[in-house]
Design an enzyme around this catalytic site. Structure first.
Site, PDB file in Angstrom:
ATOM      1  N   HIS A   1      10.214   2.471   8.706  1.00  0.00           N
ATOM      2  CA  HIS A   1       9.985   1.514   9.789  1.00  0.00           C
ATOM      3  C   HIS A   1       8.767   1.979  10.585  1.00  0.00           C
ATOM      4  O   HIS A   1       8.652   3.162  10.898  1.00  0.00           O
ATOM      5  CB  HIS A   1      11.223   1.436  10.691  1.00  0.00           C
ATOM      6  CG  HIS A   1      11.091   0.364  11.718  1.00  0.00           C
ATOM      7  ND1 HIS A   1      11.273  -0.969  11.416  1.00  0.00           N
ATOM      8  CD2 HIS A   1      10.746   0.412  13.022  1.00  0.00           C
ATOM      9  CE1 HIS A   1      11.055  -1.694  12.507  1.00  0.00           C
ATOM     10  NE2 HIS A   1      10.739  -0.883  13.492  1.00  0.00           N
TER      11      HIS A   1
ATOM     12  N   SER B   1       0.839  -1.212   0.000  1.00  0.00           N
ATOM     13  CA  SER B   1       0.000   0.000   0.000  1.00  0.00           C
ATOM     14  C   SER B   1       0.868   1.255   0.000  1.00  0.00           C
ATOM     15  O   SER B   1       0.501   2.265  -0.608  1.00  0.00           O
ATOM     16  CB  SER B   1      -0.992  -0.004   1.172  1.00  0.00           C
ATOM     17  OG  SER B   1      -0.346   0.107   2.407  1.00  0.00           O
ATOM     18  N   ASN B   2       2.026   1.218   0.654  1.00  0.00           N
ATOM     19  CA  ASN B   2       2.941   2.371   0.571  1.00  0.00           C
ATOM     20  C   ASN B   2       3.483   2.538  -0.845  1.00  0.00           C
ATOM     21  O   ASN B   2       3.565   3.658  -1.350  1.00  0.00           O
ATOM     22  CB  ASN B   2       4.103   2.210   1.551  1.00  0.00           C
ATOM     23  CG  ASN B   2       3.747   2.684   2.946  1.00  0.00           C
ATOM     24  OD1 ASN B   2       3.658   3.878   3.204  1.00  0.00           O
ATOM     25  ND2 ASN B   2       3.509   1.733   3.840  1.00  0.00           N
TER      26      ASN B   2
ATOM     27  N   ASP C   1      17.613  -1.511  10.641  1.00  0.00           N
ATOM     28  CA  ASP C   1      16.993  -0.356  11.317  1.00  0.00           C
ATOM     29  C   ASP C   1      17.969   0.541  12.070  1.00  0.00           C
ATOM     30  O   ASP C   1      17.592   1.170  13.057  1.00  0.00           O
ATOM     31  CB  ASP C   1      15.900  -0.838  12.296  1.00  0.00           C
ATOM     32  CG  ASP C   1      14.867  -1.699  11.607  1.00  0.00           C
ATOM     33  OD1 ASP C   1      14.592  -1.455  10.420  1.00  0.00           O
ATOM     34  OD2 ASP C   1      14.352  -2.618  12.251  1.00  0.00           O
TER      35      ASP C   1
ATOM     36  N   LEU D   1      11.306  -6.941   3.810  1.00  0.00           N
ATOM     37  CA  LEU D   1      11.638  -7.614   5.068  1.00  0.00           C
ATOM     38  C   LEU D   1      12.998  -8.303   5.115  1.00  0.00           C
ATOM     39  O   LEU D   1      13.398  -8.785   6.167  1.00  0.00           O
ATOM     40  CB  LEU D   1      10.535  -8.631   5.418  1.00  0.00           C
ATOM     41  CG  LEU D   1       9.141  -8.009   5.556  1.00  0.00           C
ATOM     42  CD1 LEU D   1       8.131  -9.059   5.978  1.00  0.00           C
ATOM     43  CD2 LEU D   1       9.141  -6.845   6.533  1.00  0.00           C
TER      44      LEU D   1
ATOM     45  N   ASN E   1      14.577   3.513   3.968  1.00  0.00           N
ATOM     46  CA  ASN E   1      13.598   2.560   4.494  1.00  0.00           C
ATOM     47  C   ASN E   1      12.569   3.283   5.347  1.00  0.00           C
ATOM     48  O   ASN E   1      12.849   4.333   5.924  1.00  0.00           O
ATOM     49  CB  ASN E   1      14.320   1.529   5.371  1.00  0.00           C
ATOM     50  CG  ASN E   1      13.377   0.475   5.942  1.00  0.00           C
ATOM     51  OD1 ASN E   1      12.517  -0.063   5.233  1.00  0.00           O
ATOM     52  ND2 ASN E   1      13.514   0.181   7.234  1.00  0.00           N
TER      53      ASN E   1
HETATM   54  C1  GAR Z   1       4.573  -0.707   6.628  1.00  0.00           C
HETATM   55  O1  GAR Z   1       3.875  -0.350   7.783  1.00  0.00           O
HETATM   56  C2  GAR Z   1       6.063  -0.574   6.839  1.00  0.00           C
HETATM   57  O2  GAR Z   1       6.416   0.472   7.709  1.00  0.00           O
HETATM   58  C3  GAR Z   1       6.410  -1.897   7.449  1.00  0.00           C
HETATM   59  O3  GAR Z   1       5.645  -2.823   6.738  1.00  0.00           O
HETATM   60  C4  GAR Z   1       4.406  -2.201   6.350  1.00  0.00           C
HETATM   61  C5  GAR Z   1       4.180  -2.497   4.887  1.00  0.00           C
HETATM   62  O4  GAR Z   1       2.900  -2.112   4.498  1.00  0.00           O
HETATM   63  N1  GAR Z   1       7.815  -2.167   7.365  1.00  0.00           N
HETATM   64  C6  GAR Z   1       8.476  -2.893   8.251  1.00  0.00           C
HETATM   65  O5  GAR Z   1       7.955  -3.410   9.209  1.00  0.00           O
HETATM   66  C7  GAR Z   1       9.976  -3.011   7.965  1.00  0.00           C
HETATM   67  N2  GAR Z   1      10.674  -3.448   9.128  1.00  0.00           N
HETATM   68  P1  GAR Z   1       2.532  -2.010   2.960  1.00  0.00           P
HETATM   69  O6  GAR Z   1       3.038  -3.292   2.291  1.00  0.00           O
HETATM   70  O7  GAR Z   1       1.049  -1.937   2.917  1.00  0.00           O
HETATM   71  O8  GAR Z   1       3.197  -0.799   2.406  1.00  0.00           O
END
Ligand code: GAR
Length: 196
Positions: free
Chosen positions: A104, A13-14, A145, A85, A102
């Site tokens: 987080h 979604s991001n 991180d 990930l 990145n």
């Molecule tokens: C997001 O909230 C991002 O910050 C997190 O995964 C989600 C992905 O959402 N990232 C981590 O946890 C990295 N350590 P999305 O696939 O809907 O964008």
């Protein structure tokens, strides 16, 4: 035109927000999505948005230079991790030194490190009865991180919150800030004090 790619492992979604933001604004092109997960929702989003997606396996990622070669061939300037990930291997970090960003879903240095991703982060925040959580946008180095923090934003967490409701609040913060911060960083509008 600044050329960026997005690495994502999940829903994406991001990634979708970032692609839409730059389609509207111009100046930056998302040339490719890269994913380690053949089931990732980001693949369908990429198809819908007309951005090609490359799926790779762990061996290609960690034991070959293929990804770096593809990024160079595509003249990629910046690498964006949006829900990606896997730890980024040395060869990519070296090739894109201070050029990998990145997001987080917590206020680092709290709730970071291996295993701390997505709902694991939000569950830990709720379990520890934190009063706030937030997002951290940071440079990527060879540890999980720990790279230089570029931007943080926070939101309140109250006793009625669950991991799911915290996740929703965090996603809203991500959608609001991540594309804008990427835009500023790749256009050198922020002084990050980083050596080239
Ligand atoms: C997001 O909230 C991002 O910050 C997190 O995964 C989600 C992905 O959402 N990232 C981590 O946890 C990295 N350590 P999305 O696939 O809907 O964008």
């Amino acid at each position: 035109m600044v050329r960026i790619v997005i690495f994502a492992s999940g829903s994406g979604s991001n990634a979708e927000r970032i692609i839409e933001y730059f389609e509207k604004k111009g100046g930056v092109e998302v040339v490719m999505i890269l994913t380690n997960n053949p089931q990732a929702g980001v693949i369908e989003r990429g198809r819908r948005l007309g951005v090609p997606t490359l799926i790779f396996d762990r061996k290609t990622f960690t034991q070959t230079d293929k990804i770096v070669e593809i990024l160079r061939y595509q003249a990629v300037d910046w690498v964006i991790l949006a829900g990606f990930l896997w730890l980024v291997p040395q060869n990519i970090i070296r090739a894109y030194h201070n050029r990998i960003i990145n997001i987080h879903p917590a206020l680092l240095p709290k709730y970071g490190g291996k295993g701390m991703w997505g709902h694991h982060v939000h569950q830990a925040v709720v379990d520890n009865r934190e009063k706030e959580s937030g997002i951290t946008i940071h440079m990527v180095d060879e540890k999980y991180d720990e790279g230089k923090v570029i931007f943080q934003a926070s939101c309140a967490v109250d006793e009625n919150d669950t991991a799911e409701t915290v996740a929703q609040k965090i996603h809203l913060l991500e959608y609001e800030h991540f594309p804008v911060i990427i835009d500023k960083v790749v256009n050198w509008e922020l002084d990050l004090g980083l050596a080239e």
